[in-house]
Enzyme design. Structure first.
Site, mmCIF file in Angstrom:
data_model
loop_
_atom_site.group_PDB
_atom_site.id
_atom_site.type_symbol
_atom_site.label_atom_id
_atom_site.label_comp_id
_atom_site.label_asym_id
_atom_site.label_seq_id
_atom_site.Cartn_x
_atom_site.Cartn_y
_atom_site.Cartn_z
ATOM 1 N N ASN A 9 61.685 21.462 32.887
ATOM 2 C CA ASN A 9 62.095 22.505 33.831
ATOM 3 C C ASN A 9 60.860 22.856 34.659
ATOM 4 O O ASN A 9 59.996 23.585 34.195
ATOM 5 C CB ASN A 9 62.610 23.733 33.069
ATOM 6 C CG ASN A 9 62.915 24.893 33.999
ATOM 7 O OD1 ASN A 9 63.030 24.709 35.219
ATOM 8 N ND2 ASN A 9 63.040 26.089 33.443
ATOM 9 N N LYS A 11 60.697 24.651 37.181
ATOM 10 C CA LYS A 11 60.804 25.990 37.793
ATOM 11 C C LYS A 11 60.458 25.896 39.285
ATOM 12 O O LYS A 11 60.731 24.877 39.906
ATOM 13 C CB LYS A 11 59.919 26.990 37.046
ATOM 14 C CG LYS A 11 60.099 26.913 35.541
ATOM 15 C CD LYS A 11 59.513 28.073 34.813
ATOM 16 C CE LYS A 11 59.620 27.807 33.324
ATOM 17 N NZ LYS A 11 59.398 28.993 32.521
ATOM 18 N N HIS A 96 69.331 29.944 32.712
ATOM 19 C CA HIS A 96 67.960 30.113 32.229
ATOM 20 C C HIS A 96 67.639 31.607 32.165
ATOM 21 O O HIS A 96 68.085 32.378 33.014
ATOM 22 C CB HIS A 96 66.988 29.375 33.151
ATOM 23 C CG HIS A 96 65.605 29.303 32.579
ATOM 24 N ND1 HIS A 96 64.729 30.357 32.663
ATOM 25 C CD2 HIS A 96 64.967 28.322 31.889
ATOM 26 C CE1 HIS A 96 63.602 30.013 32.048
ATOM 27 N NE2 HIS A 96 63.725 28.785 31.561
ATOM 28 N N GLU A 98 65.168 33.262 33.013
ATOM 29 C CA GLU A 98 64.565 33.826 34.237
ATOM 30 C C GLU A 98 65.658 34.145 35.258
ATOM 31 O O GLU A 98 65.562 35.128 35.999
ATOM 32 C CB GLU A 98 63.526 32.855 34.803
ATOM 33 C CG GLU A 98 62.260 32.837 33.941
ATOM 34 C CD GLU A 98 61.494 31.528 33.947
ATOM 35 O OE1 GLU A 98 61.731 30.689 34.831
ATOM 36 O OE2 GLU A 98 60.664 31.353 33.041
ATOM 37 N N GLU A 168 66.610 29.141 23.854
ATOM 38 C CA GLU A 168 65.256 29.487 24.281
ATOM 39 C C GLU A 168 64.997 30.971 23.993
ATOM 40 O O GLU A 168 65.412 31.837 24.785
ATOM 41 C CB GLU A 168 65.093 29.251 25.780
ATOM 42 C CG GLU A 168 65.361 27.831 26.199
ATOM 43 C CD GLU A 168 64.703 27.534 27.537
ATOM 44 O OE1 GLU A 168 63.825 26.666 27.564
ATOM 45 O OE2 GLU A 168 65.043 28.195 28.528
ATOM 46 N N GLY A 174 56.937 30.539 28.097
ATOM 47 C CA GLY A 174 55.750 30.709 28.921
ATOM 48 C C GLY A 174 54.709 31.638 28.303
ATOM 49 O O GLY A 174 53.762 32.041 28.965
ATOM 50 N N SER A 214 57.540 27.294 24.964
ATOM 51 C CA SER A 214 56.162 26.896 24.679
ATOM 52 C C SER A 214 56.048 25.641 23.816
ATOM 53 O O SER A 214 55.158 25.511 22.980
ATOM 54 C CB SER A 214 55.387 28.053 24.034
ATOM 55 O OG SER A 214 55.353 29.160 24.911
HETATM 56 C C1 PEP Z 1 61.453 27.070 30.058
HETATM 57 O O1 PEP Z 1 61.176 27.556 31.138
HETATM 58 O O2 PEP Z 1 62.599 26.686 29.861
HETATM 59 C C2 PEP Z 1 60.410 26.976 29.039
HETATM 60 C C3 PEP Z 1 60.749 26.659 27.825
HETATM 61 O O3 PEP Z 1 59.115 27.237 29.455
HETATM 62 P P1 PEP Z 1 57.781 26.976 28.608
HETATM 63 O O4 PEP Z 1 57.923 25.615 27.978
HETATM 64 O O5 PEP Z 1 56.674 27.031 29.622
HETATM 65 O O6 PEP Z 1 57.698 28.055 27.579
#
Ligand code: PEP
Length: 251
Positions: A9, A11, A96, A98, A168, A174, A214
């Site tokens: 992803n 973003k 997602h 976000e 998630e 993040g 992460s």
């Molecule tokens: C994501 O945005 O779906 C995500 C898991 O980000 P990160 O791996 O940076 O935590």
């Protein structure tokens, strides 16, 4: 056996040139014999170019990161599922955290997006996950199950069979904090049981449930070892081809 998937992803990162370069690097360095399906989740601007130059090569797929909950019409700035499909890509990431947080996406809106994605032959990667305060109150299982109930349970068995889920935990996205492999496995098993209660065990057993939050080369192997963890949705680490492919090769 369930399909394994590792989806990046990106973003809102990478302009057109940088995105093409990154995708080309992933293509060049991938062997084509990866155990997991590789999906690159990119901004809309990359979709058509990558559909032409990447999709299908060494089995790589490309995903949009969103689509509209409306089919077409006077919705300035929106991109419909039909438009996404017309670029030549086959996947779309939906819900997602976000988008839920900054664009107020609700479970009900996401149900409509899933319908449009599936009608247009896009594979939805449906994201779910709890914020920290919900986990601290130990209400995380109920919270995430409700996300599935409200967005997915209206689907036909046929449509559900095409759907991918990404768990998630928001507190791990993040932040550098990951769920432990035990926390990921426990939630995935809980979600699979919830899906089985509604869609039946056989269908629930074929649904890929990815972990996101992460994930990096140093922890992916441990996280993916969970029996119900079928891959990952990768944010930050998907912006580097070597890191991303190291995660893909963590099975
Ligand atoms: C994501 O945005 O779906 C995500 C898991 O980000 P990160 O791996 O940076 O935590």
């Amino acid at each position: 056996m369930r399909k394994k998937i590792v989806a990046g992803n990106w973003k809102m990162n990478n302009n057109l040139e940088a995105g093409i370069k990154l995708a080309q690097e992933v293509l060049e360095k991938a062997t084509g014999n990866e155990e997991a399906q590789i999906v690159l989740g990119t901004p809309f601007i990359h979709l058509n170019k990558l559909a032409e130059s990447i999709v299908g090569k060494k089995g790589i797929e490309v995903a949009a990161q969103n689509c509209s909950d409306k089919a077409s019409g006077a919705y300035t700035g929106e991109t419909s599922a039909e438009m996404v499909k017309s670029t030549g890509v086959n996947y779309v990431i939906l819900g997602h955290s976000e988008r839920r947080e900054y664009f107020n996406e609700t479970n009900q809106e996401l149900a409509a997006k899933l319908d449009l994605a599936l009608t247009n032959n896009l594979v939805p990667i449906f994201c779910c996950g709890e914020p920290l305060e919900i986990r601290e109150k130990e209400e995380h299982y109920a919270y995430v199950k409700q996300q599935l109930t409200e967005s997915l349970f209206h689907l036909s068995a046929n449509d559900f069979a095409k759907t991918v889920i990404a768990y998630e935990p928001i507190w791990a996205i993040g932040t550098g904090k990951t769920a432990t492999s035990a926390q990921a496995q426990e939630m995935h098993a809980e979600l699979r049981n919830h899906l089985a209660d509604h869609f039946g065990q056989e269908l629930a057993d074929t649904c890929p449930i990815l972990y996101g939050g992460s994930c990096k080369p140093s922890n992916a192997q441990e996280i993916f070892a969970g029996a119900d963890v079928d891959g990952g949705l990768i944010g930050g680490a998907s912006l580097n081809a070597d890191d991303f492919l190291a995660i893909v090769n963590s099975f």
